[in-house]
Design a protein around this motif. Structure first.
Motif, PDB file in Angstrom:
ATOM      1  N   UNK A  51       0.867  -1.172   0.000  1.00  0.00           N
ATOM      2  CA  UNK A  51       0.000   0.000   0.000  1.00  0.00           C
ATOM      3  C   UNK A  51       0.906   1.224   0.000  1.00  0.00           C
ATOM      4  N   UNK A  64       2.326   4.752  -0.207  1.00  0.00           N
ATOM      5  CA  UNK A  64       1.719   5.986   0.285  1.00  0.00           C
ATOM      6  C   UNK A  64       1.065   6.831  -0.806  1.00  0.00           C
ATOM      7  N   UNK A  65       1.834   7.120  -1.891  1.00  0.00           N
ATOM      8  CA  UNK A  65       1.311   8.095  -2.847  1.00  0.00           C
ATOM      9  C   UNK A  65       0.199   7.525  -3.717  1.00  0.00           C
ATOM     10  N   UNK A 104      -5.978   9.027   1.152  1.00  0.00           N
ATOM     11  CA  UNK A 104      -6.007   8.954   2.613  1.00  0.00           C
ATOM     12  C   UNK A 104      -7.196   9.733   3.153  1.00  0.00           C
ATOM     13  N   UNK A 120      -9.155  11.474   5.871  1.00  0.00           N
ATOM     14  CA  UNK A 120      -8.837  12.025   7.187  1.00  0.00           C
ATOM     15  C   UNK A 120     -10.096  12.255   8.020  1.00  0.00           C
ATOM     16  N   UNK A 160      -6.969  13.608   1.855  1.00  0.00           N
ATOM     17  CA  UNK A 160      -5.802  14.469   1.823  1.00  0.00           C
ATOM     18  C   UNK A 160      -5.307  14.516   0.385  1.00  0.00           C
ATOM     19  N   UNK A 161      -5.177  15.712  -0.132  1.00  0.00           N
ATOM     20  CA  UNK A 161      -4.772  15.855  -1.530  1.00  0.00           C
ATOM     21  C   UNK A 161      -3.245  15.931  -1.594  1.00  0.00           C
ATOM     22  N   UNK A 162      -2.636  14.889  -2.146  1.00  0.00           N
ATOM     23  CA  UNK A 162      -1.180  14.916  -2.262  1.00  0.00           C
ATOM     24  C   UNK A 162      -0.830  15.266  -3.700  1.00  0.00           C
ATOM     25  N   UNK A 210      -8.332   4.648   1.597  1.00  0.00           N
ATOM     26  CA  UNK A 210      -7.867   3.943   2.794  1.00  0.00           C
ATOM     27  C   UNK A 210      -8.200   4.770   4.026  1.00  0.00           C
ATOM     28  N   UNK A 211      -8.543   4.079   5.111  1.00  0.00           N
ATOM     29  CA  UNK A 211      -8.970   4.811   6.309  1.00  0.00           C
ATOM     30  C   UNK A 211      -7.886   4.882   7.386  1.00  0.00           C
ATOM     31  N   UNK A 212      -6.689   4.449   7.066  1.00  0.00           N
ATOM     32  CA  UNK A 212      -5.650   4.364   8.111  1.00  0.00           C
ATOM     33  C   UNK A 212      -5.267   5.691   8.723  1.00  0.00           C
ATOM     34  N   UNK A 213      -5.521   6.794   8.020  1.00  0.00           N
ATOM     35  CA  UNK A 213      -5.152   8.099   8.581  1.00  0.00           C
ATOM     36  C   UNK A 213      -6.377   8.844   9.100  1.00  0.00           C
ATOM     37  N   UNK A 261      -8.910  10.651  11.307  1.00  0.00           N
ATOM     38  CA  UNK A 261      -8.719  11.354  12.573  1.00  0.00           C
ATOM     39  C   UNK A 261     -10.040  11.678  13.252  1.00  0.00           C
ATOM     40  N   UNK A 267       6.394   3.545   4.112  1.00  0.00           N
ATOM     41  CA  UNK A 267       5.830   4.085   2.875  1.00  0.00           C
ATOM     42  C   UNK A 267       5.207   3.024   1.994  1.00  0.00           C
ATOM     43  N   UNK A 268       5.691   1.791   2.139  1.00  0.00           N
ATOM     44  CA  UNK A 268       5.150   0.756   1.264  1.00  0.00           C
ATOM     45  C   UNK A 268       3.908   0.109   1.875  1.00  0.00           C
ATOM     46  N   UNK A 324       1.191   3.141   5.961  1.00  0.00           N
ATOM     47  CA  UNK A 324       1.013   4.588   5.911  1.00  0.00           C
ATOM     48  C   UNK A 324       0.320   5.093   7.164  1.00  0.00           C
ATOM     49  N   UNK A 325      -0.292   4.180   7.957  1.00  0.00           N
ATOM     50  CA  UNK A 325      -1.029   4.595   9.154  1.00  0.00           C
ATOM     51  C   UNK A 325      -0.122   5.259  10.176  1.00  0.00           C
TER      52      UNK A 325
END
Lengths: 374, 501
Positions: free
Chosen positions: A24, A26-27, A31, A33, A52-54, A88-91, A93, B315-316, B319-320
Motif C-alpha cells: 500500500x 503511500x502516494x 487517505x 482524514x 488528503x490531496x497529495x 484507505x482509512x488508516x489516517x 482522525x 511508505x510501502x 502509511x497509518x
C-alpha cells in the motif's frame, strides 16, 4: 544434497513462493482524514469522505467524496469509483455524525470503525448539528482544510480541558460498560466558523439531549481530574456590598482557573439509590469584573462560599437535566455496580433505575491565589 | 573433552619436521658455499667473504647491516685461529648461536644473520646483524583521539612488543612466539598477563594459532579471520587496535593480545559486542561524557541500520503510522518519484556506497572532489530530477553519518552492509520482514562466541555488574572488577574505597 543445502533450499522456497506482501504505497492511496455520516430521506447513509490531496499543483488541499449506500463500507467502495487512488482509512482522525444519525442510533457505524485494524482507536467522534455533508464541503475563507480544522479544534479543546474527551475508545467503552453512557461533542458550522456548541447526551447509542459548553465543563469536573481548565462564573451581586451604579454590570462575574480538582461519587444508600457527589476544587482567581476587595480574608471567604453555592446549584441542575433525558454520562451506574455486591447490573436495568436516583452534591472550593488580579 | 583431544594433537604437528631429514653442515668450505648458494636459489644478493685465516662468511647483502658486519664481525675475526669456539668468543654481536644443520643456517640467514664457517668443522656460527628497516613511531591514524597517548604500533614486531612492555612494566607479561605461514614464516606473538588471563583461553588461543595451516599471513586482520570462532558470520569476533594503550587495557582485563610481524594492528580476544562501540577515549574523559558518548554510539548504530528500512516499510505498507503533518510533504515529494520506495532506497544507498568506496580508493588530493560530486550531484540534482524524495535524502544521510560514529572500522563496515538485506526485507514484507530481520540478527548475535566466551556478554548471559563499564561507563571507583566475560583468575582490579578518597 547435504542437509544444509536442503535447509537453504527450503527457506528459499518459502520466500519465493510467498511473494511480497500486498503493498500500500503511500502516494497511491487516497487517505481519508475525516468521515461524515448523514441520513438520506430513504433511510440510506450518505457518507462524506475528506481526502488528503497529495499533489503540489492542486489548488485545494483536500477533496471531498461522497456516496450513498446502506452500509459505511459499501459507500466506500462506491466512492472508490470516483477516486484515482485507492481509498484507505488508516489516517482517519475524526468521524462525524449528523444529529439525525445519532438520534437513530450510531452503534453500527462506530462498530465498523472500531473493527477496522487500520483505524486508530484514538480518533475523535463528534455530532454535527445539521448536515455533515454541508459542513465538510463548505468552502470557508481562512480554512484551507476543513477536516484538519475540525480535528485540531477538537484536540485543542480536549487537551485544554474545555470539554470531556470523546475518542472512539472512550465512546465504545462507555457504550459497552453497564452503568455509564457516552457523550460526544456537538459541532455547528456556518458564518465561516465551526463551533463546538456543547455535548450530546447519549442513552444506549441514541442521542437524547444536549448540554452546553458550560455544562460540559461541569461534566468533566465530575468525571475527571482537572489540571488546566478555567471557567467563568456569574453570581448575583446583591449579597456583596458592592455599590450599585448604572455603569457596573448587574452580575458579579469571576473567572477561575482550576489548579487541581477532584470528583468523587459514593453510594450512600443503596435502597433509595442515593449518591453523594463530592467535588474538591483548588483554584486561582484570574479575573473579576467589579471592584471587590480581595485582600480581605473575610470577603474572599464570602466569595468562596457564594461560588460554592453557584457551582453546587449548577451541578445539581446538570444532573437533573441528564436524568430527565435518561442518559447517565457521570457513571453513577458504575458506582452502583461497584458498591452493590451481586447487582448484575445491565445497561437496560440501570436505565430503569436511573430516573429514581438522588444525588447530594457537595462542593468544596478554595481560592488559593488571587495575585493575578491587579 | 573435545578441547583436550585437540591439545594433544597440536605439539606433534609442529615437532614433525625436526631432526630426521636435516642436512649436516659440510666440513669443506667450497661444498658449504655451493650448498648455501643452491638453497638460496643463487640469489643476486647472496654474498660470500673468505678470510685469510680460514673463515668463510656467508650472508644476504640486502638483509644485513654493513656497519655492524664490518665493526663487530670482520674486524674481530682477523688474526685468530679459525675455529667456531674462537669465532663465538670474538664476535661482539648479542645474538649469536651455533648451528649444526643447513636448514637452520638458511632460516638464520633469511632473518639477517651472517653465517661464519670455519674450514674443517661441521658447525657454523650465526650472528644476527639484521638492518632495522622501520618506520618511526607515528600518531594513531584510524583510532586517533584528542586525549590519551598519541602513539601507534608500527610494522615491527619487536617494536610493538617493546611498546607494550613499556606500558606494562610487569614480569607477569607472558610472551609466546609462533611461526605461521608455510611460505612467509611470519612471526606471531601471543601476549597475556599470567595470574589474570584464563589459562583455558590461553590454551585455546595457542592451539588455534598452532593449528593454522596456510601459506601466508600478511596482516593481523588475516590472522584474526583464521582464529575467529565463526569465520562465516558477518560480525567480527575479535577486535584490532593500533593503540598500545588500548592493547594494554585489554591485557589488564584478562584478554589476550596477538601480534603479527609486519602488521600495525594487534588482535585482542575475547571481545564482546559492546567493545566495538567503545573507544579508548571513554576512559580519558569524565564518566558522564563517556556514558553519553557510548549511548549515542549505540543509538546511532540502531538508527543507521533501521532508519532507511523503517522508511521503506512505512511508505510501502504502513502509511497509518506516518504523522499527519508529515504526510503531505512526504507524499508530494514521493509523487514525483517513478520507483517504489524499495527501489528508491536501494538506489540511493548504492549511490552513497559508491561515493564512499570511490572516496576511499582515490588519492587524497583527488578525493576532496568526491564531496562536491556527492553533495551537489547526488544530493540536489537527484531530488530536482525526481529521482528520489528529499526526505529519503535526509534519512540516508543521517544513517550514513551514524555508521561513521562507530569507533571501529570493521563494525562500521558491517553496519553499512546490514542495511541492504533489511531494506529488501522491509520492502517485501514491511514491518513483519523488518522484525524478522531484527530477530534473525539478534539470534545470530546471541549464538556468536569470541574465543569460546559469549559475544553478547554483559547482556546475554546477563551480568549486570559488568554493565557499569560496557553500555555506560560509571566512575572509575565503581568499575573495580574485571569483566566476567574473560573469566579472569583475579576478578578484582583494586579496592573501590581507595579510589574514592
Amino acid at each position: 544434497m547435504s542437509p544444509k543445502i536442503n535447509k537453504l533450499f527450503l527457506v528459499l522456497l518459502v520466500v519465493l513462493l510467498s511473494g511480497c506482501a500486498d503493498s500500500r504505497t503511500l502516494e497511491r492511496m487516497g487517505l481519508i482524514t475525516t468521515r461524515g455520516y448523514d441520513l438520506t430521506e430513504d433511510k440510506q447513509i450518505l457518507v462524506t469522505m475528506v481526502l488528503l490531496q497529495i499533489d503540489p499543483e492542486a489548488k485545494e488541499q483536500t477533496i471531498a467524496l461522497s456516496a450513498t449506500a446502506d452500509t459505511s463500507k459499501g459507500a466506500r467502495s462506491k466512492a472508490d469509483l470516483k477516486s484515482p487512488k485507492k481509498l484507505q482509512s488508516g489516517q482517519l482522525r475524526v468521524a462525524l455524525f449528523s444529529e439525525e444519525v445519532v438520534r437513530a442510533g450510531l452503534i453500527n457505524l462506530t462498530d465498523t470503525l472500531s473493527r477496522d485494524p487500520a483505524i486508530s482507536d484514538l480518533i475523535y467522534l463528534g455530532v454535527v448539528e445539521g448536515s455533515v455533508h454541508e459542513l465538510l464541503t463548505q468552502k470557508t475563507e481562512g480554512i484551507s482544510d476543513t477536516s484538519q480544522f475540525i480535528y485540531k479544534e477538537l484536540e485543542q479543546n480536549i487537551k485544554g480541558e474545555k470539554i470531556p474527551s470523546s475518542t472512539m475508545q472512550e465512546v465504545m467503552h462507555d457504550f459497552y460498560a453497564p452503568g455509564v453512557d457516552p457523550v460526544m461533542p456537538t459541532l455547528k458550522g456556518g458564518n465561516g466558523e465551526i463551533t463546538i456548541t456543547g455535548m450530546a447526551l447519549i442513552k444506549e447509542d441514541k442521542m437524547v439531549g444536549k448540554i452546553n459548553t458550560q455544562e460540559a465543563f461541569y461534566l468533566k469536573l465530575i468525571n475527571d481530574r482537572f489540571e488546566a481548565g478555567s471557567i467563568e462564573l456569574s453570581i448575583d451581586k446583591s449579597e456583596f456590598d458592592i455599590p450599585d451604579s448604572e455603569e457596573t454590570p448587574e452580575k458579579l462575574t469571576v473567572v477561575i482557573d482550576t489548579i487541581t480538582s477532584y470528583g468523587d461519587i459514593d453510594l450512600i444508600n443503596k435502597n433509595n439509590l442515593q449518591f453523594e457527589l463530592k467535588v474538591k476544587l483548588k483554584t486561582r482567581l484570574l479575573e473579576i469584573n467589579q471592584a471587590y476587595d480581595l485582600k480581605s480574608p473575610a470577603k474572599l471567604e464570602k466569595l468562596e462560599t457564594k461560588l460554592c453555592e453557584k457551582i453546587t446549584s449548577d451541578l445539581e441542575a446538570l444532573i437533573e437535566k441528564a436524568r430527565q433525558t435518561g442518559a447517565d454520562p457521570f457513571g453513577f451506574g458504575e458506582i452502583y455496580r461497584k458498591s452493590v455486591r451481586g447487582s448484575n447490573l445491565t445497561s437496560a436495568k440501570w436505565h430503569k433505575m436511573y430516573p429514581e436516583s438522588k444525588v447530594n452534591v457537595k462542593v468544596d472550593l478554595e481560592i488559593l491565589r488571587t495575585g493575578v488580579v491587579e | 573433552m573435545f578441547f583436550k583431544k585437540q591439545q594433544s594433537l597440536a605439539p606433534d604437528r609442529i615437532k614433525k619436521e625436526t631432526t630426521d631429514d636435516k642436512e649436516l653442515i659440510p666440513v669443506s668450505k667450497d661444498e658449504f658455499i655451493s650448498i648455501m648458494k643452491q638453497r638460496l636459489q643463487d640469489g643476486a644478493d647472496f654474498k660470500t667473504k673468505e678470510l685469510a685465516n680460514g673463515f668463510t662468511l656467508v650472508f644476504l647483502d640486502t638483509l644485513t647491516d654493513k656497519k655492524m658486519l664490518n665493526k663487530d664481525i670482520l674486524a674481530r675475526l682477523g688474526g685468530i685461529s679459525a675455529t667456531p669456539d674462537e669465532a663465538l668468543k670474538s664476535i661482539t654481536v648479542s645474538s649469536t648461536s651455533k648451528q649444526k644443520y643447513i636448514e637452520d643456517g638458511v632460516d638464520a640467514i633469511l632473518k639477517g644473520a651472517v653465517l661464519v664457517h670455519s674450514a674443517g668443522y661441521p658447525v657454523i656460527i650465526s650472528a644476527v646483524v639484521a638492518t632495522q628497516e622501520n618506520r618511526s613511531l607515528t600518531k594513531p591514524e584510524t583510532e586517533s583521539q584528542v586525549m590519551g597517548p598519541q602513539i601507534a604500533f608500527n610494522e615491527s614486531l619487536a617494536t610493538n612488543i617493546s611498546l607494550l612492555r613499556r606500558f606494562l612494566t610487569n614480569a607477569n607479561l607472558c610472551n609466546e612466539s609462533f611461526t605461521v605461514g608455510k611460505q612467509t614464516n611470519s612471526a606471531v606473538a601471543l601476549l597475556y598477563l599470567k595470574d589474570i588471563a584464563d589459562e583455558e583461553m590461553v590454551d585455546r588461543m595457542r592451539e588455534r594459532i598452532q593449528g593454522i595451516e596456510i601459506d601466508s599471513v600478511m596482516d593481523s586482520s588475516n590472522l584474526s579471520q583464521l582464529i575467529e570462532d565463526n569465520s562465516m558470520g558477518i560480525f567480527p569476533q575479535m577486535l584490532l587496535t593500533e593503540r598500545p594503550d588500548r592493547a594494554c587495557s585489554w591485557l589488564l582485563n584478562g584478554k589476550l593480545v596477538v601480534l603479527v610481524d609486519g602488521s600495525v594492528q594487534v588482535i585482542g580476544a575475547p571481545q564482546s559486542f559492546m567493545e566495538f562501540f567503545e573507544s579508548m577515549e571513554d576512559q580519558n574523559v569524565r564518566w558522564q561524557i563517556a556514558t553519553f558518548l557510548r549511548l549515542l554510539r549505540m543509538f546511532s548504530m540502531v538508527v543507521s541500520v533501521f532508519f532507511t528500512p523503517i522508511y521503506v516499510a512505512a511508505l510501502t505498507f504502513h502509511y497509518e503510522i506516518i504523522p499527519q503533518t508529515l504526510l503531505v510533504p512526504l507524499g508530494e515529494s514521493r509523487s514525483r518519484v517513478p520507483f517504489p520506495p524499495i527501489i528508491e532506497a536501494l538506489l540511493l544507498e548504492t549511490m552513497i556506497e559508491l561515493l564512499r568506496e570511490a572516496a576511499a580508493r582515490l588519492p587524497t588530493k583527488v578525493g576532496q572532489t568526491m564531496g562536491i560530486v556527492g553533495g551537489i550531484v547526488v544530493g540536489t540534482a537527484a531530488v530536482d530530477a525526481g529521482f528520489t524524495s528529499n526526505i529519503l535524502i535526509i534519512i540516508i544521510n543521517v544513517s550514513a553519518l551514524s555508521s561513521f560514529t562507530s569507533p571501529n572500522y570493521m563494525m562500521g563496515n558491517v553496519i553499512r552492509i546490514l542495511r541492504f538485506p533489511l531494506i529488501i526485507l522491509a520492502g517485501f514484507w514491511g514491518f513483519y520482514g523488518l522484525m524478522f530481520g531484527f530477530c534473525f540478527l539478534l539470534i545470530h548475535l546471541i549464538r556468536q562466541s569470541s574465543l569460546g566466551s559469549p559475544f553478547l556478554a554483559p547482556f546475554y548471559p546477563p551480568r549486570f555488574a559488568d554493565w557499569r563499564d560496557s553500555i555506560i561507563r560509571l566512575p572509575i571507583g565503581w568499575t573495580n572488577y574485571r569483566p566476567a566475560q574473560t573469566r579472569p583468575l583475579d576478578r578484582k582490579k583494586y579496592r573501590a574505597r581507595k579510589t574514592k578518597q
